[in-house]
Design an enzyme around this catalytic site. Structure first.
Site, PDB file in Angstrom:
ATOM      1  N   CYS A 324      -1.994  -0.277  -3.112  1.00 36.37           N
ATOM      2  CA  CYS A 324      -1.393   0.963  -3.320  1.00 36.37           C
ATOM      3  C   CYS A 324      -2.279   1.978  -4.103  1.00 36.37           C
ATOM      4  CB  CYS A 324      -0.134   0.622  -4.471  1.00 36.37           C
ATOM      5  SG  CYS A 324       1.057   2.105  -4.643  1.00 36.37           S
ATOM      6  N   HIS A 430       3.367  -3.867  -2.394  1.00 37.81           N
ATOM      7  CA  HIS A 430       3.398  -4.665  -3.523  1.00 37.81           C
ATOM      8  C   HIS A 430       4.159  -5.758  -3.270  1.00 37.81           C
ATOM      9  CE1 HIS A 430       1.781  -1.701  -6.234  1.00 37.81           C
ATOM     10  NE2 HIS A 430       2.568  -0.778  -5.784  1.00 37.81           N
TER      11      HIS A 430
END
Length: 500
Positions: A324, A430
């Protein structure tokens, strides 16, 4: 409602344990936290964002996470400001003083969510935030007694004896509350006790006599209880003789560090969080984690001279991964024309991958199914996206993932990338290492194919820990009295509606 004398008194864990006790007893239970402040968040099935603790509590209650479980989420992006998320969607970045003025409107969202949950569930188990005795925060409070008074909710106060001063914490907190708030507290729970309970009994009797409130239980210190942490990062590893070493730089705005729990618990992995002043040398893999403020964390990274160590690590054949915000750091530049995260219009990235990222006000929030391919092998997994950046460039033509959003299973998209020399991988997803097959693929990429034992299945591990926690609550708490407090304190949704 469970309120605490301090932060980290055990509110989140206690609510999770009670959720599991009550759902095992046949009740339809939901967790609720009016206002949360945390950088660890989860994505709900309806594409919203809530605190990680409420997602864990939902699992404990055996219900699907929904945005109403945590209607107000504050994600700090500086020492004085935070992104304000209302019922799952980002509203704005606010400084503390501005948010204080916004609280009256935030309370309306809190009561709306409460009203909907009260229609759908037998019991709401509510978690407070910090301490109800913070004098400077009591005006327009929505996190503790302000909420409890608005909905006429009974409160149990929990304190952590492992910190020391437990009786002062309980008596002092009670003394700082108003008369109506004191009456709302129906009893105390003491958490994390070690030793001979008989040595504590005289203190418990004194506490009950002094306050007129019952002690509803003393929970023991549960060693090695491993559940998703909302704020505190676990530095202890469950390993005997690791085969690979993974370093994660501990950035000031690190987010969703629960990504690394399955790696931290794996017997073949020594995962270490590298703090300020420490070196990144000596790792097999360096993972750049998610970040709530990528520009600020990149500046911090450079202040530590960590980029030079990352470049040297790669020259010597080491591997690097970005997740991310960490993915964004690996690119050439990060543009922030709308000042979503910082006052800088552009930030120079590490330049290790040929792409740029533009931050936008529209945050991507979705659960996905994915296929991860690495070194000619692949696996299926589930993950979630939670970012406000859009990345583009040639490096992304070598994707690490093929993803399908659960909300639109027919649309397949590329995600992340693999460098040409296969030393760097990156993804926006994630939660990928919650799946043992993905961890196995990562270890194979690092040269480990013979594992000491199977990778940790974090979902099975979490279930065992929740049942262990519930058993402790069942054994050490006066559950009959707690159920009576719940029964006496029940209110109907109609009682809440006039506040909206």
């Amino acid at each position: 409602m469970i309120q605490g004398t301090t932060s980290d008194a055990g509110k989140s864990t206690l609510v999770a344990g009670l959720c599991r006790v009550l759902v095992n007893a046949g009740y339809n239970v939901a967790p609720f936290k009016p206002q949360n402040m945390a950088l660890n968040s989860a994505v709900t099935q309806d594409g919203g964002e809530i605190g990680r603790a409420q997602a864990l509590q939902a699992i404990a209650a055996k219900v699907a996470p929904r945005v109403d479980f945590n209607p107000i989420l504050l994600k700090p992006n500086s020492d004085t400001g935070a992104q304000v998320i209302v019922q799952g969607k980002a509203l704005a970045n606010m400084e503390a003083a501005n948010y204080h003025d916004y609280k009256k409107r935030a309370m309306q969202a809190v009561l709306q969510s409460h009203y909907r949950l009260a229609h759908d569930h037998d019991i709401l188990l509510v978690e407070g935030a910090g301490s109800p005795a913070e004098i400077n925060l009591r005006a327009h409070d929505i996190a503790n007694m302000g909420y409890a008074e608005a909905v006429d909710c009974p409160v149990i106060l929990v304190a952590d004896i492992d910190r020391g001063g437990v009786f002062a914490h309980l008596v002092g907190t009670l003394a700082l509350l108003s008369n109506s708030e004191q009456a709302r507290i129906k009893g105390f729970i003491i958490n994390r006790f070690r030793g001979d309970i008989t040595l504590l009994e005289s203190g418990l009797k004194w506490l009950e006599q002094r306050t007129g409130k019952p002690v509803l239980g003393v929970l023991p210190y549960l060693h090695d209880l491993a559940l998703d942490a909302e704020d505190a990062i676990a530095f202890d590893n469950k390993l005997n003789q690791a085969k690979v070493t993974i370093f994660v730089p501990l950035l000031p705005h690190i987010s969703n560090h629960t990504d690394f729990d399955p790696l931290r618990l794996h017997p073949d992995i020594d995962l270490q969080y590298i703090k300020i002043g420490q070196s990144l040398q000596g790792a097999d893999l360096i993972i750049l984690p998610g970040s709530k403020n990528v520009s600020a964390d990149l500046a911090f990274l450079k202040q530590q001279a960590w980029p030079q160590e990352i470049f040297q690590h790669l020259r010597y054949g080491g591997k690097v991964m970005g997740i991310c915000g960490g993915l964004q750091m690996l690119g050439k530049k990060i543009f922030d024309p709308e000042h979503v995260e910082s006052t800088q219009a552009a930030t120079q990235g590490l330049g290790l991958l040929d792409f740029t990222t533009t931050l936008t006000g529209n945050k991507t929030l979705q659960q996905v199914n994915a296929s991860m391919s690495l070194n000619g092998e692949s696996c299926q997994l589930r993950g979630y996206e939670i970012h406000c950046g859009v990345s583009s460039g040639p490096a992304l033509q070598r994707p690490l993932m093929q993803i399908q959003a659960k909300s639109n299973a027919s649309a397949v998209q590329n995600d992340g990338c693999i460098s040409e020399d296969k030393q760097i991988i990156a993804t926006y997803l994630h939660g990928i290492f919650d799946h043992p097959a993905a961890t196995k693929l990562l270890l194979a990429w690092l040269g480990v194919r013979e594992l000491s034992q199977n990778a940790i299945d974090i979902e099975q591990h979490r279930e065992k820990q929740l049942e262990r926690l519930a058993a402790s609550c069942q054994q050490h708490l006066a559950m009959a009295k707690i159920k009576q407090i719940i029964a006496n304190g029940r209110n109907t949704p109609e009682n809440i509606q006039p506040h909206l």
